[in-house]
Design a protein around this motif. Structure first.
Motif, mmCIF file in Angstrom:
data_model
loop_
_atom_site.group_PDB
_atom_site.id
_atom_site.type_symbol
_atom_site.label_atom_id
_atom_site.label_comp_id
_atom_site.label_asym_id
_atom_site.label_seq_id
_atom_site.Cartn_x
_atom_site.Cartn_y
_atom_site.Cartn_z
ATOM 1 N N GLY A 1 0.807 -1.219 0.000
ATOM 2 C CA GLY A 1 0.000 0.000 0.000
ATOM 3 C C GLY A 1 0.834 1.259 0.000
ATOM 4 N N SER A 2 1.945 1.247 0.714
ATOM 5 C CA SER A 2 2.799 2.436 0.730
ATOM 6 C C SER A 2 3.882 2.384 -0.344
ATOM 7 C CB SER A 2 3.431 2.631 2.109
ATOM 8 O OG SER A 2 4.297 1.566 2.408
ATOM 9 N N GLU A 3 4.320 1.189 -0.718
ATOM 10 C CA GLU A 3 5.364 1.052 -1.743
ATOM 11 C C GLU A 3 4.853 1.363 -3.150
ATOM 12 O OE1 GLU A 3 8.663 0.225 -1.534
ATOM 13 O OE2 GLU A 3 8.600 0.089 0.636
ATOM 14 N N LEU A 4 3.642 0.910 -3.438
ATOM 15 C CA LEU A 4 3.087 1.100 -4.784
ATOM 16 C C LEU A 4 2.218 2.358 -4.801
ATOM 17 C CD1 LEU A 4 2.181 -2.605 -5.552
ATOM 18 C CD2 LEU A 4 4.043 -1.263 -6.546
ATOM 19 N N ASN A 5 2.885 3.503 -4.890
ATOM 20 C CA ASN A 5 2.186 4.777 -4.815
ATOM 21 C C ASN A 5 2.285 5.584 -6.108
ATOM 22 O OD1 ASN A 5 4.837 5.529 -4.789
ATOM 23 N ND2 ASN A 5 4.859 6.222 -2.667
ATOM 24 N N CYS A 6 2.708 4.958 -7.201
ATOM 25 C CA CYS A 6 2.866 5.684 -8.458
ATOM 26 C C CYS A 6 1.602 5.643 -9.323
ATOM 27 C CB CYS A 6 4.077 5.154 -9.235
ATOM 28 S SG CYS A 6 4.087 3.376 -9.514
ATOM 29 N N PHE A 7 0.601 4.853 -8.948
ATOM 30 C CA PHE A 7 -0.683 4.830 -9.641
ATOM 31 C C PHE A 7 -1.776 4.530 -8.612
ATOM 32 C CE2 PHE A 7 0.877 0.509 -9.718
ATOM 33 C CZ PHE A 7 -0.241 -0.281 -9.531
ATOM 34 N N GLN A 8 -3.010 4.764 -8.997
ATOM 35 C CA GLN A 8 -4.114 4.560 -8.053
ATOM 36 C C GLN A 8 -4.582 3.108 -8.081
ATOM 37 O OE1 GLN A 8 -7.109 7.457 -9.109
ATOM 38 N NE2 GLN A 8 -6.258 8.908 -7.638
ATOM 39 N N TRP A 9 -4.730 2.551 -6.895
ATOM 40 C CA TRP A 9 -5.306 1.223 -6.738
ATOM 41 C C TRP A 9 -5.883 1.127 -5.336
ATOM 42 C CZ3 TRP A 9 -3.193 -2.467 -3.285
ATOM 43 C CH2 TRP A 9 -1.960 -2.144 -2.731
ATOM 44 N N ASP A 10 -6.865 0.253 -5.155
ATOM 45 C CA ASP A 10 -7.492 0.126 -3.841
ATOM 46 C C ASP A 10 -7.614 -1.321 -3.368
ATOM 47 O OD1 ASP A 10 -9.715 -0.787 -5.359
ATOM 48 O OD2 ASP A 10 -10.542 1.237 -5.411
ATOM 49 N N SER A 11 -7.303 -2.285 -4.244
ATOM 50 C CA SER A 11 -7.322 -3.691 -3.836
ATOM 51 C C SER A 11 -6.466 -4.506 -4.795
ATOM 52 C CB SER A 11 -8.757 -4.234 -3.808
ATOM 53 O OG SER A 11 -9.359 -4.130 -5.081
ATOM 54 N N ILE A 12 -6.106 -5.701 -4.328
ATOM 55 C CA ILE A 12 -5.327 -6.618 -5.161
ATOM 56 C C ILE A 12 -6.005 -7.977 -5.202
ATOM 57 C CG2 ILE A 12 -3.082 -5.514 -4.826
ATOM 58 C CD1 ILE A 12 -2.394 -7.637 -2.728
ATOM 59 N N GLU A 13 -5.707 -8.682 -6.263
ATOM 60 C CA GLU A 13 -6.128 -10.071 -6.420
ATOM 61 C C GLU A 13 -4.859 -10.893 -6.554
ATOM 62 O OE1 GLU A 13 -8.135 -12.919 -9.869
ATOM 63 O OE2 GLU A 13 -8.310 -10.754 -10.049
ATOM 64 N N ILE A 14 -4.741 -11.968 -5.809
ATOM 65 C CA ILE A 14 -3.602 -12.868 -5.919
ATOM 66 C C ILE A 14 -4.117 -14.152 -6.556
ATOM 67 C CG2 ILE A 14 -1.792 -14.121 -4.693
ATOM 68 C CD1 ILE A 14 -2.132 -11.938 -2.455
ATOM 69 N N GLY A 15 -3.649 -14.412 -7.763
ATOM 70 C CA GLY A 15 -4.132 -15.563 -8.522
ATOM 71 C C GLY A 15 -3.008 -16.533 -8.831
ATOM 72 N N ASP B 1 1.217 -20.321 0.982
ATOM 73 C CA ASP B 1 0.531 -20.643 2.244
ATOM 74 C C ASP B 1 -0.780 -19.887 2.398
ATOM 75 O OD1 ASP B 1 2.423 -22.482 2.939
ATOM 76 O OD2 ASP B 1 3.366 -21.277 4.496
ATOM 77 N N MET B 2 -0.838 -18.664 1.881
ATOM 78 C CA MET B 2 -2.065 -17.873 1.982
ATOM 79 C C MET B 2 -3.154 -18.386 1.051
ATOM 80 S SD MET B 2 -1.665 -13.800 2.348
ATOM 81 C CE MET B 2 -0.522 -13.665 1.023
ATOM 82 N N THR B 3 -2.753 -18.862 -0.121
ATOM 83 C CA THR B 3 -3.730 -19.266 -1.121
ATOM 84 C C THR B 3 -4.064 -20.752 -1.079
ATOM 85 O OG1 THR B 3 -1.991 -19.537 -2.775
ATOM 86 C CG2 THR B 3 -3.085 -17.385 -2.681
ATOM 87 N N LEU B 4 -3.301 -21.528 -0.311
ATOM 88 C CA LEU B 4 -3.533 -22.964 -0.225
ATOM 89 C C LEU B 4 -4.982 -23.244 0.177
ATOM 90 C CD1 LEU B 4 -2.201 -25.765 -0.388
ATOM 91 C CD2 LEU B 4 -1.738 -25.578 2.057
ATOM 92 N N ASN B 5 -5.642 -24.059 -0.575
ATOM 93 C CA ASN B 5 -7.038 -24.453 -0.345
ATOM 94 C C ASN B 5 -8.023 -23.282 -0.439
ATOM 95 O OD1 ASN B 5 -6.268 -27.137 0.103
ATOM 96 N ND2 ASN B 5 -5.861 -26.698 2.261
ATOM 97 N N ARG B 6 -7.559 -22.128 -0.903
ATOM 98 C CA ARG B 6 -8.455 -20.985 -1.055
ATOM 99 C C ARG B 6 -8.512 -20.496 -2.488
ATOM 100 N NH1 ARG B 6 -7.149 -16.365 2.953
ATOM 101 N NH2 ARG B 6 -9.058 -15.576 2.076
ATOM 102 N N GLY B 7 -7.507 -20.846 -3.287
ATOM 103 C CA GLY B 7 -7.452 -20.359 -4.661
ATOM 104 C C GLY B 7 -7.141 -18.875 -4.687
ATOM 105 N N THR B 8 -7.808 -18.160 -5.556
ATOM 106 C CA THR B 8 -7.600 -16.726 -5.702
ATOM 107 C C THR B 8 -8.104 -16.000 -4.464
ATOM 108 O OG1 THR B 8 -7.827 -16.889 -8.091
ATOM 109 C CG2 THR B 8 -8.214 -14.731 -7.123
ATOM 110 N N ILE B 9 -7.334 -15.001 -4.015
ATOM 111 C CA ILE B 9 -7.785 -14.192 -2.881
ATOM 112 C C ILE B 9 -7.736 -12.716 -3.244
ATOM 113 C CG2 ILE B 9 -7.128 -15.879 -1.123
ATOM 114 C CD1 ILE B 9 -4.688 -14.185 -0.492
ATOM 115 N N PHE B 10 -8.606 -11.957 -2.625
ATOM 116 C CA PHE B 10 -8.672 -10.508 -2.810
ATOM 117 C C PHE B 10 -8.366 -9.830 -1.485
ATOM 118 C CE2 PHE B 10 -11.244 -12.295 -6.144
ATOM 119 C CZ PHE B 10 -10.983 -11.487 -7.242
ATOM 120 N N LEU B 11 -7.576 -8.755 -1.544
ATOM 121 C CA LEU B 11 -7.230 -8.001 -0.342
ATOM 122 C C LEU B 11 -7.380 -6.517 -0.619
ATOM 123 C CD1 LEU B 11 -3.900 -9.830 0.597
ATOM 124 C CD2 LEU B 11 -6.120 -10.145 1.694
#
Length: 176
Positions: free
Chosen positions: A48-62, A135-145
């Motif tokens: 959230g603080s590192e990626l400040n060169c464009f606007q974004w409000d959530s991520i998807e990890i696929g 470890d975060m996506t195990l048994n969950r597939g894609t996650i949104f944060l």
């Protein structure tokens, strides 16, 4: 006549399947994130603080195959190893061959960025050789944060993978 119609329809389809023009995003902040994700001494990252060169409000990890839905998206490669080409930008339609060239059938995860519910045209393709969300996506597939949830601890290198045959040393992204 039917043959001519078929040829015209085929040519129309091919000409319409080109990638649409998307507004360019400023990705100048990607280089600092790439450096942190490939540096074993870095133990925390706040996207959230590192990626400040464009606007974004959530991520998807696929997972590795998720890019197939986005053939026109730009993927910035993040890898570790002798042949790593960190920061190389590859269009989604060419991503499979790039991933395979780097590590055959290695484990990759994609990070997509959203703003106001719309997916952006820039994403990360992250090799497990750098870091893994496994470890975060195990048994969950894609996650949104949400952006506020994009703070991670990064583990030391551990030996792991999907099976005992495919073990690789990697660092885990751990949700704070």
């Amino acid at each position: 006549m039917k043959g001519l119609i078929y040829i015209l329809l085929t040519l129309t389809f091919i000409s319409c399947s080109n990638c649409p023009e998307n507004p360019e995003l400023d990705t100048s902040c990607f280089s600092s994130v790439i450096t942190k994700l490939t540096n074993d001494s870095v133990k925390k990252i706040d996207l959230g603080s590192e990626l400040n060169c464009f606007q974004w409000d959530s991520i998807e990890i696929g997972g590795r195959g998720s890019y197939e839905a986005y053939p026109c998206m730009n993927f910035t490669m993040i890898e570790n190893g002798k042949y790593a080409e960190n920061g190389k930008v590859v269009e989604g339609s060419n991503l499979e061959s790039e991933m395979d060239w780097f590590d055959r059938d290695g484990h990759w995860q994609m990070v997509y960025f959203y703003h106001n519910g719309k997916i952006q045209n820039e994403a990360f393709a992250i090799s497990q050789s750098a870091v893994s969300f496994f470890d975060m996506t195990l048994n969950r597939g894609t996650i949104f944060l949400d952006k506020s949830e994009s703070k991670f601890d990064i583990s030391d290198r551990v030996l792991g993978g999907i099976s005992g045959i495919e073990l690789i040393e990697h660092r885990q992204m751990i949700k704070k």
